[in-house]
Design a protein around this motif. Structure first.
Motif, mmCIF file in Angstrom:
data_model
loop_
_atom_site.group_PDB
_atom_site.id
_atom_site.type_symbol
_atom_site.label_atom_id
_atom_site.label_comp_id
_atom_site.label_asym_id
_atom_site.label_seq_id
_atom_site.Cartn_x
_atom_site.Cartn_y
_atom_site.Cartn_z
ATOM 1 N N ILE A 8 -74.784 -50.511 50.314
ATOM 2 C CA ILE A 8 -73.911 -50.654 49.148
ATOM 3 C C ILE A 8 -72.526 -50.157 49.540
ATOM 4 O O ILE A 8 -72.359 -49.027 49.998
ATOM 5 N N SER A 9 -71.550 -51.005 49.355
ATOM 6 C CA SER A 9 -70.164 -50.648 49.632
ATOM 7 C C SER A 9 -69.486 -50.346 48.301
ATOM 8 O O SER A 9 -69.641 -51.094 47.341
ATOM 9 N N THR A 10 -68.763 -49.246 48.241
ATOM 10 C CA THR A 10 -68.097 -48.876 46.995
ATOM 11 C C THR A 10 -66.625 -48.586 47.240
ATOM 12 O O THR A 10 -66.217 -48.246 48.342
ATOM 13 N N GLN A 11 -65.855 -48.720 46.198
ATOM 14 C CA GLN A 11 -64.483 -48.230 46.205
ATOM 15 C C GLN A 11 -64.522 -46.930 45.425
ATOM 16 O O GLN A 11 -65.176 -46.854 44.386
ATOM 17 N N HIS A 12 -63.857 -45.947 45.926
ATOM 18 C CA HIS A 12 -63.914 -44.677 45.224
ATOM 19 C C HIS A 12 -62.585 -43.950 45.315
ATOM 20 O O HIS A 12 -61.774 -44.198 46.192
ATOM 21 N N ALA A 13 -62.403 -43.075 44.375
ATOM 22 C CA ALA A 13 -61.210 -42.235 44.345
ATOM 23 C C ALA A 13 -61.444 -41.026 45.260
ATOM 24 O O ALA A 13 -62.563 -40.769 45.683
ATOM 25 N N GLU A 14 -60.391 -40.286 45.533
ATOM 26 C CA GLU A 14 -60.517 -39.133 46.428
ATOM 27 C C GLU A 14 -61.512 -38.127 45.852
ATOM 28 O O GLU A 14 -61.305 -37.599 44.763
ATOM 29 N N LYS B 28 -60.968 -34.638 43.677
ATOM 30 C CA LYS B 28 -59.558 -34.452 43.332
ATOM 31 C C LYS B 28 -59.033 -35.472 42.330
ATOM 32 O O LYS B 28 -58.256 -35.118 41.445
ATOM 33 N N ALA B 29 -59.388 -36.732 42.507
ATOM 34 C CA ALA B 29 -58.812 -37.795 41.672
ATOM 35 C C ALA B 29 -59.214 -37.619 40.204
ATOM 36 O O ALA B 29 -60.357 -37.319 39.887
ATOM 37 N N LYS B 30 -58.238 -37.811 39.332
ATOM 38 C CA LYS B 30 -58.467 -37.693 37.892
ATOM 39 C C LYS B 30 -58.608 -39.084 37.293
ATOM 40 O O LYS B 30 -57.842 -39.992 37.616
ATOM 41 N N GLN C 120 -57.246 -44.641 36.054
ATOM 42 C CA GLN C 120 -57.374 -45.704 35.057
ATOM 43 C C GLN C 120 -56.297 -45.489 33.997
ATOM 44 O O GLN C 120 -56.555 -45.170 32.853
ATOM 45 N N ASP C 121 -55.049 -45.697 34.422
ATOM 46 C CA ASP C 121 -53.900 -45.415 33.556
ATOM 47 C C ASP C 121 -53.451 -46.604 32.711
ATOM 48 O O ASP C 121 -52.455 -46.534 31.996
ATOM 49 N N TYR D 121 -57.784 -45.050 30.221
ATOM 50 C CA TYR D 121 -58.872 -44.148 29.848
ATOM 51 C C TYR D 121 -58.292 -43.027 29.006
ATOM 52 O O TYR D 121 -57.323 -42.376 29.392
ATOM 53 N N THR D 122 -58.887 -42.794 27.853
ATOM 54 C CA THR D 122 -58.354 -41.772 26.945
ATOM 55 C C THR D 122 -59.378 -40.691 26.609
ATOM 56 O O THR D 122 -59.115 -39.832 25.782
ATOM 57 N N GLY D 123 -60.527 -40.736 27.270
ATOM 58 C CA GLY D 123 -61.566 -39.743 27.001
ATOM 59 C C GLY D 123 -61.280 -38.420 27.684
ATOM 60 O O GLY D 123 -60.197 -38.190 28.230
ATOM 61 N N GLU D 124 -62.278 -37.556 27.651
ATOM 62 C CA GLU D 124 -62.166 -36.251 28.304
ATOM 63 C C GLU D 124 -61.926 -36.446 29.799
ATOM 64 O O GLU D 124 -62.525 -37.325 30.423
ATOM 65 N N GLU D 125 -61.052 -35.654 30.384
ATOM 66 C CA GLU D 125 -60.717 -35.800 31.805
ATOM 67 C C GLU D 125 -61.964 -35.677 32.668
ATOM 68 O O GLU D 125 -62.834 -34.854 32.402
ATOM 69 N N GLN D 126 -62.040 -36.531 33.674
ATOM 70 C CA GLN D 126 -63.131 -36.499 34.634
ATOM 71 C C GLN D 126 -62.535 -36.460 36.037
ATOM 72 O O GLN D 126 -61.523 -37.105 36.299
ATOM 73 N N ILE D 127 -63.183 -35.704 36.918
ATOM 74 C CA ILE D 127 -62.754 -35.602 38.311
ATOM 75 C C ILE D 127 -63.762 -36.380 39.153
ATOM 76 O O ILE D 127 -64.970 -36.314 38.918
ATOM 77 N N ALA D 128 -63.276 -37.125 40.138
ATOM 78 C CA ALA D 128 -64.155 -37.925 41.001
ATOM 79 C C ALA D 128 -65.210 -37.031 41.648
ATOM 80 O O ALA D 128 -64.904 -35.927 42.102
ATOM 81 N N PRO D 129 -66.456 -37.518 41.698
ATOM 82 C CA PRO D 129 -67.517 -36.716 42.312
ATOM 83 C C PRO D 129 -67.342 -36.605 43.823
ATOM 84 O O PRO D 129 -66.648 -37.411 44.434
ATOM 85 N N SER D 130 -67.997 -35.598 44.396
ATOM 86 C CA SER D 130 -68.002 -35.464 45.855
ATOM 87 C C SER D 130 -68.799 -36.632 46.437
ATOM 88 O O SER D 130 -69.523 -37.334 45.724
#
Length: 85
Positions: free
Chosen positions: A25-31, A34-36, A41-42, A50-59
């Motif tokens: 499985i190939s994915t695109q991912h944020a850092e 660190k990535a918010k 998703q601005d 995205y207007t929900g509660e802030e989420q940080i990209a998983p490790s």
């Protein structure tokens, strides 16, 4: 996504799948870590902001676990072979 399947060839030349050998499985991912989401998703692309509660990209380890649990396992659970298994 790529799936490698092992087959047995029958006497008549037809083949029967016997097992799933590899799932890639190939994915695109944020850092990772660190990535918010509000930044990633601005709303400047075809997705709404995205207007929900802030989420940080998983490790990467967390991402691998999520892919395993919510993509691979769920997909394999939904597959029915001709044998009914």
């Amino acid at each position: 996504t790529q799936v490698t399947i092992a087959y047995d060839q029958l006497a008549d030349g037809s083949v029967v799948p016997t097992k799933i050998h590899t799932v890639l499985i190939s994915t695109q991912h944020a850092e990772p870590g660190k990535a918010k989401r509000t930044v990633e998703q601005d709303g400047k692309d075809n997705r709404g902001a995205y207007t929900g509660e802030e989420q940080i990209a998983p490790s990467m380890a967390e991402m691998n676990e999520l892919i395993h649990d919510y993509v691979i396992v769920k997909t394999l659970e939904s597959i029915k072979l001709k044998s009914g298994e």
